[in-house]
Each structure stands twice: as C-alpha cells, then as structure tokens.
Design a protein around this motif. Sequence first.
Motif, PDB file in Angstrom:
ATOM      1  N   TRP A 240      41.793   8.325  75.940  1.00 54.44           N
ATOM      2  CA  TRP A 240      41.117   9.121  74.914  1.00 54.44           C
ATOM      3  C   TRP A 240      39.622   9.240  75.129  1.00 54.44           C
ATOM      4  O   TRP A 240      39.020  10.224  74.692  1.00 54.44           O
ATOM      5  CB  TRP A 240      41.443   8.594  73.519  1.00 54.44           C
ATOM      6  CG  TRP A 240      40.982   7.202  73.170  1.00 54.44           C
ATOM      7  CD1 TRP A 240      41.189   6.055  73.872  1.00 54.44           C
ATOM      8  CD2 TRP A 240      40.271   6.814  71.993  1.00 54.44           C
ATOM      9  NE1 TRP A 240      40.656   4.985  73.211  1.00 54.44           N
ATOM     10  CE2 TRP A 240      40.090   5.405  72.045  1.00 54.44           C
ATOM     11  CE3 TRP A 240      39.786   7.498  70.882  1.00 54.44           C
ATOM     12  CZ2 TRP A 240      39.428   4.688  71.038  1.00 54.44           C
ATOM     13  CZ3 TRP A 240      39.133   6.775  69.881  1.00 54.44           C
ATOM     14  CH2 TRP A 240      38.952   5.393  69.969  1.00 54.44           C
TER      15      TRP A 240
ATOM     16  N   PHE B 279      37.364  11.833  69.084  1.00 56.66           N
ATOM     17  CA  PHE B 279      37.562  11.488  67.684  1.00 56.66           C
ATOM     18  C   PHE B 279      38.154  12.627  66.859  1.00 56.66           C
ATOM     19  O   PHE B 279      38.213  12.557  65.639  1.00 56.66           O
ATOM     20  CB  PHE B 279      36.270  10.934  67.085  1.00 56.66           C
ATOM     21  CG  PHE B 279      35.951   9.586  67.672  1.00 56.66           C
ATOM     22  CD1 PHE B 279      36.485   8.430  67.118  1.00 56.66           C
ATOM     23  CD2 PHE B 279      35.185   9.468  68.827  1.00 56.66           C
ATOM     24  CE1 PHE B 279      36.238   7.183  67.675  1.00 56.66           C
ATOM     25  CE2 PHE B 279      34.938   8.225  69.397  1.00 56.66           C
ATOM     26  CZ  PHE B 279      35.464   7.092  68.815  1.00 56.66           C
TER      27      PHE B 279
ATOM     28  N   PHE C 292      41.202  13.369  67.678  1.00 57.93           N
ATOM     29  CA  PHE C 292      42.575  12.844  67.724  1.00 57.93           C
ATOM     30  C   PHE C 292      43.608  13.963  67.836  1.00 57.93           C
ATOM     31  O   PHE C 292      44.577  14.008  67.091  1.00 57.93           O
ATOM     32  CB  PHE C 292      42.861  11.980  66.489  1.00 57.93           C
ATOM     33  CG  PHE C 292      41.953  10.795  66.390  1.00 57.93           C
ATOM     34  CD1 PHE C 292      42.097   9.715  67.251  1.00 57.93           C
ATOM     35  CD2 PHE C 292      40.929  10.749  65.457  1.00 57.93           C
ATOM     36  CE1 PHE C 292      41.246   8.614  67.184  1.00 57.93           C
ATOM     37  CE2 PHE C 292      40.077   9.657  65.378  1.00 57.93           C
ATOM     38  CZ  PHE C 292      40.242   8.595  66.237  1.00 57.93           C
ATOM     39  N   THR C 293      43.345  14.870  68.771  1.00 60.57           N
ATOM     40  CA  THR C 293      44.312  15.946  68.977  1.00 60.57           C
ATOM     41  C   THR C 293      45.464  15.443  69.839  1.00 60.57           C
ATOM     42  O   THR C 293      45.345  14.460  70.571  1.00 60.57           O
ATOM     43  CB  THR C 293      43.670  17.144  69.708  1.00 60.57           C
ATOM     44  OG1 THR C 293      43.250  16.693  71.003  1.00 60.57           O
ATOM     45  CG2 THR C 293      42.470  17.665  68.946  1.00 60.57           C
TER      46      THR C 293
END
Lengths: 412, 412
Positions: free
Chosen positions: B252, B259, B261-262
């Motif tokens: 990530w 951030f 968060f896809t």
Amino acid sequence: MHQMITREDCAALDAADKLAHCRARFNLPAETIYLDGNSLGAMPANVPARMNRAMEQEWAQGLIRSWNDADWYPAPQRTGNRIAQLVGAGQDEVIVADSTSVNLFKVLVAATRMRPGRGVILAERTNFPTDVYIAGSAAEMTGCELRCVDPDAVLDAIDDNVAIVSLTHVNYKTGQRYDIEAVTRRAHEAGALVVWDLCHTAGAMPVHLNRCEVDFAVGCGYKYLNGGPGAPAFVFVASRHQDEVRQPLTGWHGHARPFAFTHEYEPHAGIDRMLTGTAPQLGLIALESALEAFDGVDLEDLRDKSVELGDLFIRLSDQELSGLGFSLASPRDAEQRGSQVSLRHAEGYAIMQALIDRNIIGDFRAPDILRFGFAALYVRHVDIWDTIAALKEIVVSGAWNTDAFRTRKSVT
Amino acid sequence: MHQMITREDCAALDAADKLAHCRARFNLPAETIYLDGNSLGAMPANVPARMNRAMEQEWAQGLIRSWNDADWYPAPQRTGNRIAQLVGAGQDEVIVADSTSVNLFKVLVAATRMRPGRGVILAERTNFPTDVYIAGSAAEMTGCELRCVDPDAVLDAIDDNVAIVSLTHVNYKTGQRYDIEAVTRRAHEAGALVVWDLCHTAGAMPVHLNRCEVDFAVGCGYKYLNGGPGAPAFVFVASRHQDEVRQPLTGWHGHARPFAFTHEYEPHAGIDRMLTGTAPQLGLIALESALEAFDGVDLEDLRDKSVELGDLFIRLSDQELSGLGFSLASPRDAEQRGSQVSLRHAEGYAIMQALIDRNIIGDFRAPDILRFGFAALYVRHVDIWDTIAALKEIVVSGAWNTDAFRTRKSVT
C-alpha cells in the motif's frame, strides 16, 4: 432496560481490573487518551533503555562482533518464538522479518506452489488493500486468478479450483472478525490452503493457529504488539508444511548455510527459510523488548477486558450519542468483533480532528469511519467514558465545524 | 625501490589528513582498530540522541500523530534524497525501503517486464550469493533464464537475448570493481538494462549513476553508510524509467493514494512506487541521522583517502608480511579496487580470530580470505600500520595456532 452507566461505574471497573497494573509498563503521555493502539501501539517503558544498550554497547562498542556476542543473529527466531505464544503457534513456527506485505507475498507464492493445478487465490473485497494488492501481484506472477468476493460469500466461493484462501482475521475498518476454525476447515475440505493476516489480532486477543490447523499466517509488529513505528512483521508456517515451502524472496539469510556463501540457493530447514535479507536489528530489538509488556498476562484476561471495553463503548454510545448522527459500524456481538469499535458519522473526519485536539486519539478511515482500538494492557474504562463524553460535547456544541478540523491533512 | 615505511610516516599522513576531523563524528571503542565498516559501519555519535528523541518524544508522546507531525511519513524519500547525493543520482530517484535482497527482487522483476521477448538475466558467479539467489528466483518467476558467467566474461556475454545485466560494483571478497560506465554502455548497446548493487560502494567512494546512464541500483544502509545493524536499504530508479516501472511487491505504501484505501492497485508516480509496506521508522531514523557524518565531506577527498589507506595496506603487506604465507586477493591497482583489501592465507580463520583478540577487527570470508575495509571517515593511517604489525606478530609467533582461535563460531 439497562441502568444508566456513570463515570463512577467505569472507575469501579478500573479498580477491579486484573490487568490494571500493566498500564505502568507503558510510557503514555499525560492527559491523553490513546485509542489508536490498533494503528501504532504505545511505547513500552522499557524500550528506550534496551535500545540505548543496543546502540551504545552492542553497536558502538561490540560492532560486528555483536552478531555473535550480543545474540543479534538469532533475534528473528527468538522474537518469533515469543510471538508464537500469543497466536497459538508452536516453537520454531514463527519468525520475524520484513513487513507484513512482503511476508504475505512470500507465503502466497509459496502456498500457490503447493497447490499446482489450482488456479485461484480467493480474497475478500473489504480486506485491507495491501493484502489484495499483494495477492493480485502474487496471482499474476504464478499464473493464478485473483478472485475477490464479499465477506459473506467467502465460504461458498471455496471450490476445487481455489489454491489459497487469503483473509484478514479482523477487518481494519469495522472490527468484524472471521471464525478462523470454520473457514480453515472449509478450505481444507476443498483442498485449499489458508493464509490469515493477524495484523489486528496478535496481541489483542488469543488465537489458536495450531488448534485450528492454520497453514500460514502473517502479521505486523507495530499495532497491539507495540513494537514501534514500522516494527518488523512476523510470518507463521505450520511445521507440517515447512520442509515443502519454497518462498520467492530467496535471500541469503534464508539459506541453509548463509555464511558458506555457496552459489546455489538451498533453503534452510524449518522456519528460517522464510528469511530474506539481513534482519533489521534496531527494529527487532525494540519489538523484542516491547513484548515484555505481555509477561505474565493471561490472554483470556486480555480478551475479557477487551470485550468489556468494547461493550462499554457501544453501550455508552447508545446511552449518550443517540440522535447525534452516529451509527455503529462494528458488530454489536463481541463474538463477531476484534478489539476495536468503529462508528460512522457523515462528519467523521472533522469530529475525529476535534477529538484529537482534546487529546483523545482515535483514527479516521475514509469515507466516514471513526475507529477506536482498545489495547487492554493500557486502556482504562474511564477512558471510554471520557471519549464518549467528548464525542457528545463536540457534536452537541458544533465544535467540530471549523476549518481547522475540516481541512484534510495529507496523511490521516 | 621504495623506502621502508615507518609508523611515524603513517602518523604524519594522519596529521595531514583532510578528513581527520570526521573521526570525532563516530563513537568508537577505545583501543580498537575497526576495519570492518564494510560489513557493519561504526556508530555515528549523534545517533543515540536522535533515536532517543524518536522514542521518547515522537513515539511515546506523539504516538500516531508523529506520522504527520514528526515527518515520519516522508522519511523514505528524504533519506533517499540524501543517499542520492552520495551515488550521483538526482532528487527523487532514490528511496529507502526494505532490504537489499527485497529491493533487488523488485527491480529485477520490474526490469524484466520492460524487456519482453528477451529471456536472460545475466549475473556473475563471484557475486555476493544473495544477488544470485534473488536473480534465480526472479528469473524463475518471469520465465527467464539466469545465466551466470565468470567476471571477465561479462562483457562478451551481453547479447541480444539479455534483458538485464545484474552486477555488484565492488566484489565482497576481493574488492575488485567493475567499470560502471563501460558495462552500462555495452548493455545499452545490446538493448539490455543494468542493475548495479552498490552495497560496497555507497559511502565508500563516489559513483555517478546518472552520468553513467545507469537504469537501476540497490544498496544497503549498514556498511559504509553507517546506518546500524540491519539498516534499511535503498533503491535507485532512473527518472526516465520511473513511470514505466511495475515492481511486484505492490504494497500500500507504493500506491498512488495509500490512505484512500482503494481496492485496485495504482502505482504512485515516480520513485514512491518502489515502496511496499510501512517504513521501518526506527531504522530509518538511525540511518538518516547517521548520514550526517558525511556533511561537508567531498567524496573525491573520501576516495583519495580510501585509496591512500588501501595502497598503504598493500605496501606494508609487501614490506612486513612477505614469506609468511599471505597473498594479495585484491587488485594492486587502486583503479580496479573498492575500499577494501583482502589477503589470502591458509590459516586465515584462526589468524583473524587472533587479530580480533588483539582488538583489531576485520573479517573472514571462507575459505581463506582476510578482509579489511577502509571507512575513510574514521580509519587512520596508523591503524593500517598497527594492523600489519599485529598480523606479522601473530604469524611469526604462532599465536594463531590455539584451539581458541581455530574453533569456528556459528556465524563469522
């Protein structure tokens, strides 16, 4: 009807708390309530002295000799064995290395190689994104398909073509947790292997990797294990699989004889083959000493208190926050929950900033989640009361509604 | 004929040493000569105070807020930019992450994807083993062949089927070094990409990645960069390649918007896509502060002194050790050498143990190599004299020939 809960009730629960003495094991800031140990654990008070010894004595004075003389070399195994006790693993089944993402890549590729002829890595849409990204790359590199399903479709999606079921035990946003035993059993019935991500589990509650016959697990060191920012991660491989595992990050520390400097890679026996490069000693030493905060702690007591704190948070939300736009994003039933409770609110970002401004630290996950983690070693029942009271005050007064709180920071 | 070199001559060279003041930047043990900074660099004296601030203030008091407020988040980029200045790279071409082995896997797979239709990763038999092991795994996972050749056959082995030439600039055993510019040019003429491992280069001597049009490079933080045991490593990707690079460890922190968060992985623009998991902050902070030891140091001066120390070592070996069973394992010509000199001796292991017992620390590499690294920031000319004198005494007296020195430790 329940009776109204008062702050005095919470103080009484703290007075009776079997784990109350553990709070003194941490260096916590004054006048601050910390409900984000699920993102970065608080600092165990013994860590700086241990780190100073590591720097001033072992590094500066011992220099290269410390790999032997200060037992740096076996630190990944030693620290792994300590974590094993927190996750229901045996000795020499857990080792500390790299990051969770890197370890996940290792075990996903290794597990795929153990199920030739099967074409699917099964993942879950609401999992923490890095797990899905890494699974996508592992699938691409091993010629598999990454199949992502909704959480409630996981069991039915496990068919004869699934090589690996890769899930996170406790969901990072909602705190919803899986039944490790049931999912693992179903996967094994279908001939698949399981990989569990324990990032929000290890140190928060007991799990029983061996009793549940789990194949692989990974997890991070910086949340409930309190190992410090970016602490190294851990990886579990069931002993029955260890001699079969071929992981792809074949660095020298996973070699059978790293210091023979042979030209051909030959994996080390047992869990050591999961290592890659030189161990990150400073981070490892911080993590190893941090784990002393669990000394003498019964994990069932830890879980009992974590459930108490979560249930209290939910009951106080019901009692104090109704009509203020909050809704519960976590399971009400503790049996379905990890060690966190999340609330939804349309103005969640600004409310969380206002809360942090009052020295009550939770965190925000887009688009609307306020997340509160309960590290039972240091969170008190009165902290829950004070947090709910502050949330009420912030919303009732409209204190959240200022530019200072509404403006997004680059990282949240 | 050269005149005999005396210890006084060495002291005079120290008195004239432009970098002599840099030695005070390190916390070195008293009465110890340290010639193993090519394996673990000495501790810069400023590191513990910085680390204590990181622990007591940033972690314990700032907690999760420190990712923003203490600028933890951009530490991999910031520290990478500092290293860039030591290796001839531009800003935003170097980032700090993971270990050398892990970073090598990333760049080898990424580079292979940039040369579809070519089937060979070209490596070299005498390279540090982890590089060959990792190249073997990257080759297996990308459907390539790993072709290993002798050092002097590298240039001729670069043909139209080679996707990547993967070499280490300075050999870990002999200190022999490649001409980065010539090999890179030859690789490019054949349509291949180059990956240089700078583990024994960065911080030891200047290199000019961009001037030589290097494609990729990796290196470690714990040798001549003095970042501490297991310090995080670095990776260089030439800016012209960055938007094309698809590395396989898609964690990530390499995502365009970590951030958000896809669910879908989308690589970050530029060098950030080389990141994987959460940055190892404690190790990063140690490394970043350690790099201040290079403040104001001209890398040409550093190289000049390193050459002086190496030449002095060789001349004193000739003068003092002839007939004692030693032979030179490193190139006599400094132009062919890194910042180390290695000697061969049939009793090398025991001799090195006896030397370490006299507080002179080099290291041993099987089967017969005594390796001496010259970190020009803190090694003095008299240290070279005293080392050669001790080697002579140990062999002439037979002091090495005891069980205590002959018995192998588990890790050397």
